[in-house]
Design a protein around this motif. Structure first.
Motif, PDB file in Angstrom:
ATOM      1  N   TYR A 117      -5.706  27.608   1.662  1.00  0.00           N
ATOM      2  CA  TYR A 117      -4.973  28.613   1.784  1.00  0.00           C
ATOM      3  C   TYR A 117      -4.000  28.922   0.615  1.00  0.00           C
ATOM      4  N   PRO A 160      -9.073  29.449   9.970  1.00  0.00           N
ATOM      5  CA  PRO A 160      -8.278  28.119  10.531  1.00  0.00           C
ATOM      6  C   PRO A 160      -9.153  27.133  11.189  1.00  0.00           C
ATOM      7  N   GLU A 203      -3.674  19.189  13.242  1.00  0.00           N
ATOM      8  CA  GLU A 203      -3.592  20.519  14.220  1.00  0.00           C
ATOM      9  C   GLU A 203      -2.608  21.478  13.846  1.00  0.00           C
ATOM     10  N   ILE A 204      -1.201  20.841  13.720  1.00  0.00           N
ATOM     11  CA  ILE A 204      -0.187  21.721  13.389  1.00  0.00           C
ATOM     12  C   ILE A 204      -0.328  22.860  12.203  1.00  0.00           C
ATOM     13  N   ILE A 205      -0.912  22.219  11.058  1.00  0.00           N
ATOM     14  CA  ILE A 205      -1.317  22.956  10.110  1.00  0.00           C
ATOM     15  C   ILE A 205      -2.133  24.166  10.372  1.00  0.00           C
ATOM     16  N   ARG A 206      -3.174  23.797  11.140  1.00  0.00           N
ATOM     17  CA  ARG A 206      -4.209  24.933  11.663  1.00  0.00           C
ATOM     18  C   ARG A 206      -3.527  25.806  12.557  1.00  0.00           C
ATOM     19  N   VAL A 207      -2.788  25.454  13.530  1.00  0.00           N
ATOM     20  CA  VAL A 207      -2.221  26.308  14.269  1.00  0.00           C
ATOM     21  C   VAL A 207      -0.961  27.344  13.506  1.00  0.00           C
ATOM     22  N   MET A 208      -0.508  26.750  12.677  1.00  0.00           N
ATOM     23  CA  MET A 208       0.641  27.401  11.963  1.00  0.00           C
ATOM     24  C   MET A 208      -0.464  28.681  11.107  1.00  0.00           C
ATOM     25  N   ILE A 209      -1.422  28.229  10.410  1.00  0.00           N
ATOM     26  CA  ILE A 209      -2.085  29.262   9.894  1.00  0.00           C
ATOM     27  C   ILE A 209      -2.710  30.242  10.744  1.00  0.00           C
ATOM     28  N   GLN A 210      -3.075  29.963  11.744  1.00  0.00           N
ATOM     29  CA  GLN A 210      -3.607  30.798  12.774  1.00  0.00           C
ATOM     30  C   GLN A 210      -2.482  31.859  13.322  1.00  0.00           C
ATOM     31  N   ASN A 211      -1.373  31.426  13.210  1.00  0.00           N
ATOM     32  CA  ASN A 211      -0.361  32.501  13.614  1.00  0.00           C
ATOM     33  C   ASN A 211       0.544  33.034  12.713  1.00  0.00           C
ATOM     34  N   THR A 212       0.199  32.875  11.391  1.00  0.00           N
ATOM     35  CA  THR A 212       0.678  33.556  10.135  1.00  0.00           C
ATOM     36  C   THR A 212      -0.198  34.652   9.725  1.00  0.00           C
TER      37      THR A 212
END
Lengths: 328, 258
Positions: free
Chosen positions: A78, A247, A146-155
């Motif tokens: 990303y 993500p 997982e935090i990274i993935r979820v953060m990207i998912q919500n950006t």
């Protein structure tokens, strides 16, 4: 053959291929047109080699169990895509003095940016979490991924759960394998030096390493940052190869894939994990017909290996670079 | 002789257990000091305090006048304190030579980028370290086995390798934790010679924890005795042998009308 020779080759491969085939990714094989399917697999294999070799410095050489490699890969993917896809037009205008080579120049910058972002993420995760050992570290790094993935998912600006499409396809075989060789060279050189014996000392006995003046925290964080940097590069290459990232592609399962390569190849053996990464990429394709039974085959392979060669394919057979005094 | 290591009223508690209690102690430059006491007296804990594995609850530990409590083990090793372990702790996946090379890390000039770039300075330093490590191994009769995995060495050689590895950090004070444990009488005689030789050759102070009285009485210039974390006696070997409290600690009190 000195280890610096490898560095030279990798730079030459990258330089030559990118120079000759600027703007023609389909011609990326120096020998001319290659079957597209094979080309794609070879590129994927190269990316997997980078991932496996870079995870190996953390899990293999330094003996820290990280399960967050896909997270760093996501940061790299990303991070680089923000340069080439999201803000591509702006940056291309800035690089217009490069003429025709401007897209390639931007790609190189985006690769570096991907690596650096991931390395910074590695530093941020490593500093607090490397006080932990074994299972605890594995859980923390898993959580980070997982935090990274979820953060990207919500950006939303990064495409959210829909993913990011239209990333320019710059990644060629030359780039991928050039950087693979670079990763192999860097990890090999680091480990095969007096400085690098510190990583192995940390793995073998942390208390003794400290008592012999090895700053274990610094070594662990260094291994983490180096590993993350190359994972970031791999992510950037992947993004500019596939052209479309989500993500979901960087989930926990991707981290496990890389861990399997490292275990299969032999913890701490650069040659072993390289072979395993290439082999597993091809095996994955060969078993594409078998669909969901692929995973069964992988699991069986792991079980058989653990019974017959618990140290991994080439584990314990001596290190690759530079060949002298490296016998176990 | 100037003072190297000084402990002032050092106490460490683990929960309710006082492992070391108000110990005052010092080691001078070039001195060979023994530390004895019954099992569980706090000898190894004292080593762990000096090398930074534990931090004292109260009291001060100074090395060459600088306070060391609270520092990392590696930083304390950098100041010139090296140790061996009661249960051998070698780097088991490495060769004999690499075990020693790893300990040269402390004085390394070329670091991370040196190792990556592999320039002339780096290669010269690597070659020099290898040479130094080999000559250290030579002194201790381990050069022949330099390329073998350290875990395949016999027990006595592993103990010697631990000493070589500790010496590679260029210490001023060497802490030996039960070096004679598990050795037969011949090996013990050889060990005593080796410790004396090391002390003189490398101009070190040596602090020795040992259960074997022949070894301790044979080579130490001064002996301190711990019991239940307290220092109960200190003196020359002959003084210690006559000390009533020491005899009581080891053999029990005489009972008046038994």
């Amino acid at each position: 053959m000195g280890p610096r020779f490898l560095l030279l080759i990798s730079v030459a491969v990258m330089g030559l291929v990118s120079f000759l085939f600027t703007g023609h990714p389909e011609l990326s094989w120096p020998l001319g047109q290659v079957d597209d399917y094979l080309l794609n697999i070879l590129i994927l294999a190269g990316i997997n080699v980078i991932l496996a070799v870079s995870l190996n410095i953390v899990n293999g050489h330094t003996g820290q169990f990280s399960l967050g490699h896909a997270g760093f890969m996501a940061v790299g993917a990303y991070g680089s895509a923000t340069l080439t896809q999201i803000n591509g037009k702006v940056f291309l205008a800035d690089l217009s003095f490069l003429g025709n080579a401007a897209p390639t120049g931007l790609f190189v910058l985006s690769l570096l940016a991907g690596g650096v972002f991931a390395a910074l993420a590695g530093l941020a995760v490593g500093l607090p979490s490397l006080r932990l050992k074994g299972d605890y570290l594995a859980i923390v790094t898993l959580g980070f991924g997982e935090i990274i993935r979820v953060m990207i998912q919500n950006t939303e600006s990064l495409g959210g759960a829909r993913g990011l499409a239209g990333i320019p396809p710059h990644t060629s075989l030359g780039w991928t394998w050039g950087i693979s060789l670079l990763a192999i060279y860097c990890v090999g050189s680091l480990v095969n030096s007096t400085y690098g014996r510190g990583f192995l000392a940390v793995r073998d006995d942390e208390i003794a390493a400290e008592a012999m003046g090895v700053n274990t925290t610094r070594y662990k964080v260094t291994a983490f940052v180096v590993g993350a940097f190359f994972a970031g590069l791999a992510g950037a290459l992947y993004a500019h190869f596939i052209g479309y990232i989500t993500p979901e592609g960087f989930s926990f399962l991707k981290s496990v894939d890389v861990v399997v390569m490292v275990i299969l190849g032999g913890m701490g053996s650069t040659a072993g994990v390289t072979v395993a990464a290439i082999g597993l990429t091809f095996l994955n394709e060969a078993l594409r017909e078998a669909e969901q039974y692929r995973m069964v085959a992988f699991a069986l392979l792991l079980i058989i290996l653990m019974i017959t060669r618990p140290q991994g394919l080439l584990g314990g057979l001596g290190r690759w670079l530079p060949g002298k005094g490296g016998k176990p | 002789m100037s003072e190297l290591l000084r402990l002032e009223k050092v106490t460490v508690r683990f929960g309710g257990l006082v492992a070391v209690s108000e110990v005052d102690f010092h080691v001078a430059e070039g001195e060979l000091v023994g530390l004895i006491g019954p099992n569980g007296a706090g000898k190894t804990t004292l080593f762990n305090l000096v090398t930074g594995v534990y931090t004292p609850t109260t009291g001060r530990i100074c090395f060459e006048g600088r306070e060391v409590d609270g520092l990392n083990s590696s930083a304390i090793t950098g100041m010139g304190v090296a140790r061996t372990f009661q249960n051998i702790r070698l780097f088991n996946s490495l060769t004999v030579l690499d075990n020693v090379v790893a300990a040269f890390n402390l004085h390394l000039k070329s670091g991370f980028f040196g190792a990556l770039w592999r320039g002339a300075a780096f290669r010269a330093e690597e070659a020099q370290i290898r040479e130094e490590a080999l000559s250290l191994l030579e002194i201790f009769g381990l050069r022949e086995v330099a390329q073998t995995p350290c875990r395949s060495l016999p027990y006595g050689d592993q103990r010697r390798l631990e000493i070589v590895r500790a010496l590679a950090t260029r210490p001023k004070l060497l802490l030996l934790d039960e070096p004679a444990a598990g050795m037969n009488p011949t090996e013990k005689v050889e060990l005593m010679r080796l410790i004396r030789f090391t002390q003189e050759r490398f101009k070190l102070a040596v602090l020795l924890v040992e259960h074997d009285m022949k070894v301790v009485m044979g080579i130490c210039e001064r002996i301190a005795v711990l019991e239940y974390g307290r220092k109960i006696a200190e003196g020359t070997p002959s003084e210690i042998q006559k000390d009533k409290r020491v005899i009581a600690a080891y053999l029990g009190e005489e009972v008046a009308d038994a």
